[in-house]
Write an enzyme that holds these catalytic residues in place. Structure first.
Site, mmCIF file in Angstrom:
data_model
loop_
_atom_site.group_PDB
_atom_site.id
_atom_site.type_symbol
_atom_site.label_atom_id
_atom_site.label_comp_id
_atom_site.label_asym_id
_atom_site.label_seq_id
_atom_site.Cartn_x
_atom_site.Cartn_y
_atom_site.Cartn_z
ATOM 1 N N GLY A 239 0.758 -1.245 0.000
ATOM 2 C CA GLY A 239 0.000 0.000 0.000
ATOM 3 C C GLY A 239 0.787 1.293 0.000
ATOM 4 O O GLY A 239 0.191 2.363 -0.171
ATOM 5 N N GLU A 273 3.903 -6.774 1.648
ATOM 6 C CA GLU A 273 3.390 -7.067 0.303
ATOM 7 C C GLU A 273 3.416 -5.826 -0.590
ATOM 8 O O GLU A 273 2.377 -5.389 -1.095
ATOM 9 C CB GLU A 273 1.944 -7.587 0.401
ATOM 10 C CG GLU A 273 1.759 -8.814 1.274
ATOM 11 C CD GLU A 273 0.281 -9.171 1.459
ATOM 12 O OE1 GLU A 273 -0.599 -8.428 0.984
ATOM 13 O OE2 GLU A 273 0.002 -10.193 2.099
ATOM 14 N N GLY A 275 3.771 -3.454 -3.787
ATOM 15 C CA GLY A 275 3.653 -3.597 -5.238
ATOM 16 C C GLY A 275 4.066 -2.295 -5.900
ATOM 17 O O GLY A 275 5.196 -2.121 -6.372
ATOM 18 N N ARG A 276 3.138 -1.340 -5.857
ATOM 19 C CA ARG A 276 3.317 -0.055 -6.544
ATOM 20 C C ARG A 276 4.646 0.640 -6.216
ATOM 21 O O ARG A 276 5.306 1.177 -7.100
ATOM 22 C CB ARG A 276 2.171 0.859 -6.118
ATOM 23 C CG ARG A 276 2.055 2.147 -6.876
ATOM 24 C CD ARG A 276 1.012 3.058 -6.210
ATOM 25 N NE ARG A 276 -0.243 2.415 -5.950
ATOM 26 C CZ ARG A 276 -1.260 2.342 -6.810
ATOM 27 N NH1 ARG A 276 -1.162 2.923 -7.985
ATOM 28 N NH2 ARG A 276 -2.373 1.725 -6.492
ATOM 29 N N ARG A 312 -5.783 3.100 -15.679
ATOM 30 C CA ARG A 312 -5.861 3.852 -14.414
ATOM 31 C C ARG A 312 -6.512 5.232 -14.543
ATOM 32 O O ARG A 312 -7.357 5.594 -13.721
ATOM 33 C CB ARG A 312 -4.478 3.965 -13.767
ATOM 34 C CG ARG A 312 -3.866 2.600 -13.396
ATOM 35 C CD ARG A 312 -2.605 2.734 -12.571
ATOM 36 N NE ARG A 312 -2.885 3.263 -11.262
ATOM 37 C CZ ARG A 312 -2.676 4.500 -10.889
ATOM 38 N NH1 ARG A 312 -2.132 5.359 -11.731
ATOM 39 N NH2 ARG A 312 -2.997 4.890 -9.682
ATOM 40 N N TYR A 316 -9.759 5.379 -12.251
ATOM 41 C CA TYR A 316 -9.637 6.118 -10.985
ATOM 42 C C TYR A 316 -9.430 7.614 -11.180
ATOM 43 O O TYR A 316 -9.198 8.328 -10.196
ATOM 44 C CB TYR A 316 -8.411 5.638 -10.183
ATOM 45 C CG TYR A 316 -8.207 4.166 -10.017
ATOM 46 C CD1 TYR A 316 -9.194 3.340 -9.468
ATOM 47 C CD2 TYR A 316 -6.983 3.588 -10.348
ATOM 48 C CE1 TYR A 316 -8.955 1.993 -9.280
ATOM 49 C CE2 TYR A 316 -6.749 2.231 -10.160
ATOM 50 C CZ TYR A 316 -7.740 1.446 -9.627
ATOM 51 O OH TYR A 316 -7.504 0.114 -9.433
ATOM 52 N N CYS A 342 -13.284 3.517 -28.689
ATOM 53 C CA CYS A 342 -14.591 4.176 -28.829
ATOM 54 C C CYS A 342 -15.290 4.333 -27.489
ATOM 55 O O CYS A 342 -16.314 3.678 -27.235
ATOM 56 C CB CYS A 342 -15.460 3.371 -29.792
ATOM 57 S SG CYS A 342 -14.624 3.113 -31.346
ATOM 58 N N GLU A 343 -14.713 5.100 -26.622
ATOM 59 C CA GLU A 343 -15.301 5.427 -25.320
ATOM 60 C C GLU A 343 -14.821 6.827 -24.961
ATOM 61 O O GLU A 343 -13.638 7.130 -25.161
ATOM 62 C CB GLU A 343 -14.761 4.494 -24.210
ATOM 63 C CG GLU A 343 -15.009 3.035 -24.379
ATOM 64 C CD GLU A 343 -16.397 2.578 -23.948
ATOM 65 O OE1 GLU A 343 -17.121 3.364 -23.304
ATOM 66 O OE2 GLU A 343 -16.744 1.444 -24.281
ATOM 67 N N TYR A 371 0.252 -1.650 -12.117
ATOM 68 C CA TYR A 371 -1.157 -1.633 -12.531
ATOM 69 C C TYR A 371 -1.303 -1.018 -13.929
ATOM 70 O O TYR A 371 -2.288 -0.352 -14.217
ATOM 71 C CB TYR A 371 -2.023 -0.919 -11.476
ATOM 72 C CG TYR A 371 -1.816 -1.484 -10.095
ATOM 73 C CD1 TYR A 371 -2.397 -2.694 -9.746
ATOM 74 C CD2 TYR A 371 -1.000 -0.851 -9.157
ATOM 75 C CE1 TYR A 371 -2.180 -3.250 -8.488
ATOM 76 C CE2 TYR A 371 -0.779 -1.408 -7.907
ATOM 77 C CZ TYR A 371 -1.377 -2.609 -7.584
ATOM 78 O OH TYR A 371 -1.145 -3.162 -6.346
HETATM 79 C C1 LIG Z 1 -3.742 -8.062 -0.469
HETATM 80 C C2 LIG Z 1 -2.919 -7.039 -1.157
HETATM 81 N N1 LIG Z 1 -1.618 -6.949 -0.845
HETATM 82 C C3 LIG Z 1 -0.808 -6.045 -1.456
HETATM 83 C C4 LIG Z 1 -1.300 -5.170 -2.396
HETATM 84 C C5 LIG Z 1 -0.339 -4.222 -3.051
HETATM 85 O O1 LIG Z 1 -0.645 -2.914 -2.894
HETATM 86 P P1 LIG Z 1 0.354 -1.797 -3.420
HETATM 87 O O2 LIG Z 1 0.621 -2.062 -4.852
HETATM 88 O O3 LIG Z 1 -0.352 -0.532 -3.189
HETATM 89 O O4 LIG Z 1 1.608 -1.912 -2.598
HETATM 90 C C6 LIG Z 1 -2.655 -5.205 -2.735
HETATM 91 C C7 LIG Z 1 -3.202 -4.260 -3.718
HETATM 92 O O5 LIG Z 1 -4.339 -4.019 -3.879
HETATM 93 C C8 LIG Z 1 -3.497 -6.171 -2.107
HETATM 94 O O6 LIG Z 1 -4.788 -6.267 -2.407
#
Ligand SMILES: Cc1ncc(COP(=O)(O)O)c(C=O)c1O
Length: 419
Positions: A239, A273, A275-276, A312, A316, A342-343, A371
């Protein structure tokens, strides 16, 4: 910090001009920087080096095999949310014992696959899932390691579509019910309680919601201990946000310090965890201007990338920087950058000040590494873009551009139409 920089008026990915790659691979294309990916992974993982921890890359943000492999070689694990992601993680060489499995809708087949693969932990999200997993594990002669994904009811202060830790969200088990469900799980023969987990949302730009969630989890862990239920893993989810525009998110170091200050349980292994924060600014989407048109209202820059490539902004209202691949003295104008779909929601930027692009110009859509490709589709029967990894003075096509044959793979004409 990333390795997409201008040298002599040209945008480079590390030591290769972006225009050279676009010329040889075609557009649209996703371009990632190896040095940036590695640096971001190390900055994040290294920030927790003084506590027992495991960084499980959230592969929903970018699930290309080469990128997963890169993080696996750095010692990382994976956070998965489907059987398909498990398949990719294993194909990329991620160790099963470094894989955590989240998601509100795990199917029987997905659970069986993950049990057979001996993953580290299932982050279960409902009472029904606890019961089903116990049943399936029993049938396979396994004991499933679980954490309950707790919904701590903390406001992550982010876009409502990417907030996941509020009572109104579908994710996790309400923290008020968690003890009851842990007691249930601990009494089931084919489950082993291994941890506690949460994930409150994405693109968080302050540490306080993470700390609030952790404090709530600590109270729960205390109650579990009092009930004789021991946990080994504390999974704090992902997150952490990035700078797309003017956001000033905390550095992973600050994020880690704030969390570690709260961690008085020295025997817990912390699972993260992200990601972004690792992939977001390590990738760009390169597109070419097809047309420029003006209406009495507006100016449109029509490019060959669209919402199927990067959804995205449409989904969003997200901001992505729009930069020229070649700097010029052209005047600046206000325009929308739109794709061929076409949107009316097919836009990459709206009412944005930018250089007055002309047909044939290359445009870099910044911060597209997370993403981006992983959310892309074939809408309007558009083959998906190529993915390229730049490393030093070389580049590698890590996913070929799709072709028309790819578009119809698996489709069949039933006999009655085959006339
Ligand atoms: C369960 C879970 N873990 C980790 C993430 C990764 O989030 P981020 O990419 O914001 O770090 C997500 C993203 O939605 C998630 O649903």
């Amino acid at each position: 910090m990333h390795h997409f920089v201008y040298k002599d008026g040209q945008l480079y990915c590390e030591e290769v001009p972006v225009s050279k790659i676009a010329g040889e691979v075609g557009t649209p294309l996703y371009l990632y920087s190896h040095a940036t990916l590695r640096q971001h992974f190390r900055a994040f993982d290294g920030a927790f080096s003084d506590v027992p921890h495991l960084t499980c890359f959230a592969m929903k943000s970018n699930s290309n095999l080469a990128i997963l492999r890169l993080f696996a070689l750095e010692g990382g694990g994976a956070d998965i949310v489907s059987g398909g992601e498990l398949y990719r993680a294993l194909r990329a060489g991620v160790e099963p014992k470094k894989i955590v499995y989240s998601g509100v809708g795990k199917t029987v087949e997905d659970m069986e696959y993950a049990l057979r693969s001996e993953i580290l932990m299932f982050n279960v999200e409902s009472t029904q899932e606890i019961m089903l997993l116990n049943e399936i594990a029993g049938r396979l002669g396994k004991k499933a390691p679980i954490a309950i994904r707790v919904n701590p009811d903390v406001d992550p202060e982010t876009h409502p579509y990417i907030s996941t830790g509020l009572k109104e969200n579908k994710f996790g088990i309400d923290i008020g019910k968690a003890l009851e469900d842990y007691t249930l799980a601990a009494g089931l023969r084919n489950l082993r309680v291994a941890g506690v987990s949460c994930h409150i949302g994405s693109q968080l730009t302050r540490v306080s919601p993470f700390v609030d969630a952790l404090q709530k989890l600590k109270v729960l862990i205390g109650k579990l201990r009092d009930s004789g239920i021991a946990v080994e893993y504390l999974d704090l989810g992902g997150g952490l946000g990035i700078t797309y525009n003017k956001e000033e998110p905390p550095h992973p170091r600050e994020y880690a310090e704030a969390l570690k200050k709260e961690l008085d349980e020295k025997d817990l292994i912390v699972v993260l965890e992200p990601g972004r924060v690792i992939t977001g600014n390590a990738g760009i989407l390169v597109t070419k201007v097809l047309y420029v048109k003006s209406t009495p209202e507006k100016k449109f820059v029509i490019v060959d990338a669209a919402m199927n490539d990067l959804i995205r902004p449409s989904l969003y209202g997200s901001f992505h920087g729009i930069e020229p691949v070649k700097l010029s003295e052209k005047q600046r104008v206000k325009a929308d950058v739109v794709g061929p779909i076409c949107e009316s929601t097919d836009f990459l930027a709206k009412d944005r000040e930018m250089v007055a692009f002309e047909t044939g110009d290359l445009v870099a859509v910044m911060s597209a590494g997370a993403y981006g490709f992983s959310m892309s589709s074939n809408y309007n029967s558009r083959p998906r873009a190529a993915e390229v990894l730049g490393k030093g003075d070389r580049y590698y096509v890590i996913r070929a551009r799709e072709n028309y044959e790819d578009l119809v793979r698996g489709e069949n004409l039933p006999d009655f139409l085959n006339v």
